[in-house]
Design a protein around this motif. Structure first.
Motif, short mmCIF file in Angstrom:
data_model
loop_
_atom_site.label_atom_id
_atom_site.label_comp_id
_atom_site.label_asym_id
_atom_site.label_seq_id
_atom_site.Cartn_x
_atom_site.Cartn_y
_atom_site.Cartn_z
N PRO A 123 54.09 52.22 16.60
CA PRO A 123 53.73 51.00 17.34
C PRO A 123 54.61 49.80 16.99
O PRO A 123 54.97 49.02 17.88
N TRP A 124 54.97 49.64 15.73
CA TRP A 124 55.77 48.48 15.37
C TRP A 124 57.17 48.55 15.96
O TRP A 124 57.80 47.51 16.24
N GLN A 125 57.66 49.79 16.21
CA GLN A 125 58.97 49.93 16.84
C GLN A 125 58.91 49.51 18.31
O GLN A 125 59.83 48.84 18.82
N LEU A 126 57.84 49.91 18.99
CA LEU A 126 57.66 49.48 20.38
C LEU A 126 57.57 47.96 20.46
O LEU A 126 58.17 47.32 21.33
N LEU A 127 56.80 47.39 19.54
CA LEU A 127 56.65 45.94 19.53
C LEU A 127 57.98 45.25 19.26
O LEU A 127 58.29 44.21 19.86
N LEU A 128 58.78 45.82 18.40
CA LEU A 128 60.07 45.23 18.05
C LEU A 128 61.00 45.16 19.25
O LEU A 128 61.68 44.16 19.49
N PHE A 129 61.02 46.24 20.03
CA PHE A 129 61.93 46.29 21.18
C PHE A 129 61.39 45.50 22.37
O PHE A 129 62.17 44.97 23.16
N LEU A 130 60.07 45.42 22.53
CA LEU A 130 59.49 44.73 23.66
C LEU A 130 59.36 43.23 23.43
O LEU A 130 59.33 42.46 24.40
N ALA A 131 59.30 42.82 22.17
CA ALA A 131 59.03 41.41 21.86
C ALA A 131 60.04 40.45 22.48
O ALA A 131 59.64 39.42 23.06
N PRO A 132 61.37 40.68 22.40
CA PRO A 132 62.31 39.71 23.01
C PRO A 132 62.08 39.52 24.50
O PRO A 132 62.07 38.38 24.98
N ALA A 133 61.91 40.63 25.23
CA ALA A 133 61.70 40.52 26.68
C ALA A 133 60.39 39.80 27.00
O ALA A 133 60.34 38.94 27.89
N VAL A 134 59.33 40.17 26.28
CA VAL A 134 58.03 39.53 26.52
C VAL A 134 58.09 38.05 26.19
O VAL A 134 57.54 37.21 26.90
N LEU A 135 58.77 37.70 25.11
CA LEU A 135 58.88 36.30 24.70
C LEU A 135 59.64 35.48 25.73
O LEU A 135 59.21 34.38 26.13
N ILE A 136 60.78 36.00 26.18
CA ILE A 136 61.59 35.27 27.17
C ILE A 136 60.83 35.14 28.48
O ILE A 136 60.80 34.06 29.10
N TYR A 137 60.19 36.22 28.93
CA TYR A 137 59.42 36.17 30.18
C TYR A 137 58.27 35.17 30.06
O TYR A 137 58.00 34.40 31.00
N SER A 138 57.60 35.16 28.92
CA SER A 138 56.46 34.26 28.74
C SER A 138 56.89 32.80 28.74
O SER A 138 56.25 31.94 29.37
N LEU A 139 58.00 32.50 28.05
CA LEU A 139 58.44 31.11 27.92
C LEU A 139 59.02 30.56 29.21
O LEU A 139 58.79 29.39 29.56
N PHE A 140 59.79 31.37 29.93
CA PHE A 140 60.54 30.85 31.07
C PHE A 140 59.97 31.26 32.43
O PHE A 140 60.49 30.81 33.46
N SER A 141 58.93 32.07 32.46
CA SER A 141 58.35 32.47 33.73
C SER A 141 56.84 32.32 33.75
O SER A 141 56.30 31.57 34.57
N ALA A 142 56.15 33.03 32.88
CA ALA A 142 54.69 33.03 32.91
C ALA A 142 54.11 31.66 32.56
O ALA A 142 53.23 31.14 33.28
N LEU A 143 54.59 31.07 31.47
CA LEU A 143 54.04 29.78 31.04
C LEU A 143 54.29 28.66 32.06
O LEU A 143 53.35 27.92 32.40
N PRO A 144 55.52 28.50 32.60
CA PRO A 144 55.70 27.47 33.65
C PRO A 144 54.84 27.72 34.88
O PRO A 144 54.35 26.77 35.50
N LEU A 145 54.64 29.00 35.25
CA LEU A 145 53.80 29.30 36.40
C LEU A 145 52.37 28.86 36.15
O LEU A 145 51.74 28.21 37.01
N VAL A 146 51.84 29.17 34.98
CA VAL A 146 50.47 28.78 34.64
C VAL A 146 50.34 27.26 34.61
O VAL A 146 49.35 26.69 35.11
#
Length: 308
Positions: A10-33
């Motif tokens: 699980p920590w390996q999946l989190l490691l690889f997914l974290a950058p994409a999720v972070l960028i999407y959250s900061l520059f797409s999801a959060l401004p939309l909300v």
């Protein structure tokens, strides 16, 4: 025989997914909300932000000073989408079908040339077509004269009746390469065994296309349709680059994107209002969400049985 053991932790999946999720959250999801939430607020005379509920939406939809502009932009956006559906996707299907034929000489060159405008900046596209269609110094009238059609030339982008249709055709010309390539890839994925079996049974090329190839690419056609819908109701740059934020003449090319720009940021004599602008953006989001929802509920389920 030993079975392969899944060693992914699980920590390996989190490691690889974290950058994409972070960028999407900061520059797409959060401004939309934040934009969706801001539509429920306004500012009083002192500049203090206050909660007003649905008042901004009532103003946009029902107030005479705002509703006419919104419904005009909505109608223009629907026309913009319909022209793309009637021209861009059928022509893209035709081109993809031609390029999928075996032995077509120069197919790669033609595909590249047709797809090339998609890669160009919208500002460049707008400037080029202004050079072509200008009634004062454009070359469109002269080019039509070579074909004996000079009398048919008119200032299409300067007339209320033809400006929106002209810009729609320009948009079709620029982006027709996208549906063409998607449909072309789907046609190449049709199994050759099925086509050869149909040839053995005596089916002609047209019958093979209508009864075999076309049903098998229905899912791709559905995908192209929904992508066209989302892109058209998010459109802004082409109208702005050619007609500016006022989307003239007399708002005849105004769509939801340009209406949002004027409402949020202001333009010339119109003062920007971030709260009303957020309400317009929320309505745009709801229109797109409704269209996508109708597609997935009413269309996608029926098309899955045709998937390869």
């Amino acid at each position: 025989m030993k079975h392969a053991v899944n060693t992914v932790r699980p920590w390996q999946l989190l490691l690889f997914l974290a950058p994409a999720v972070l960028i999407y959250s900061l520059f797409s999801a959060l401004p939309l909300v934040q934009t969706l939430g801001q539509g429920f607020f306004s500012a009083d005379d002192s500049g203090t932000t206050v909660f007003v509920g649905l008042e901004n939406f009532r103003t946009i939809l029902l107030d005479p000073d705002w509703s006419a502009g919104f419904w005009n932009a909505m109608a223009n956006n629907a026309k913009f989408f319909c022209i793309h559906m009637l021209l861009q996707n059928p022509i893209g299907l035709l081109l993809a079908t031609l390029f999928s034929l075996k032995g077509l000489r120069g197919a790669r060159t033609y595909r590249t040339l047709i797809f090339l405008p998609t890669l160009l900046s919208v500002v460049i596209i707008g400037f080029i077509w202004q050079l072509i269609l200008s009634p004062l110094w454009g070359v469109g009238e002269k080019l039509m004269g070579f074909a004996g059609l000079a009398d048919w030339f008119a200032p299409w982008m300067g007339q209320e009746e033809t400006a929106l249709a002209t810009l729609s055709v320009i948009s079709v010309w620029q982006y027709i390469g996208m549906p063409m390539m998607l449909i072309y890839a789907a046609l190449l994925a049709v199994p050759e065994e099925i086509v050869e079996a149909a040839h053995v049974e005596g089916a002609g090329a047209l019958r093979i296309f209508w009864q075999i190839k076309l049903p098998l690419i229905y899912p791709t056609l559905g995908l192209v349709t929904i992508l066209t819908f989302v892109a058209n109701f998010n459109a802004f740059d082409l109208i702005y680059s050619i007609k500016g934020a006022l989307a003239g003449p007399n708002y005849s090319t105004d769509i939801l994107g340009t209406l949002f720009y004027r409402t949020f940021f202001g333009y010339q004599a119109q003062v920007g209002n971030a709260y009303l602008g957020s309400a317009v953006a929320t309505l745009m989001f709801l229109v797109i969400l409704a269209g996508v929802g109708v597609y997935f509920v009413g269309v996608q389920r029926r098309l899955t049985r045709f998937a390869l």
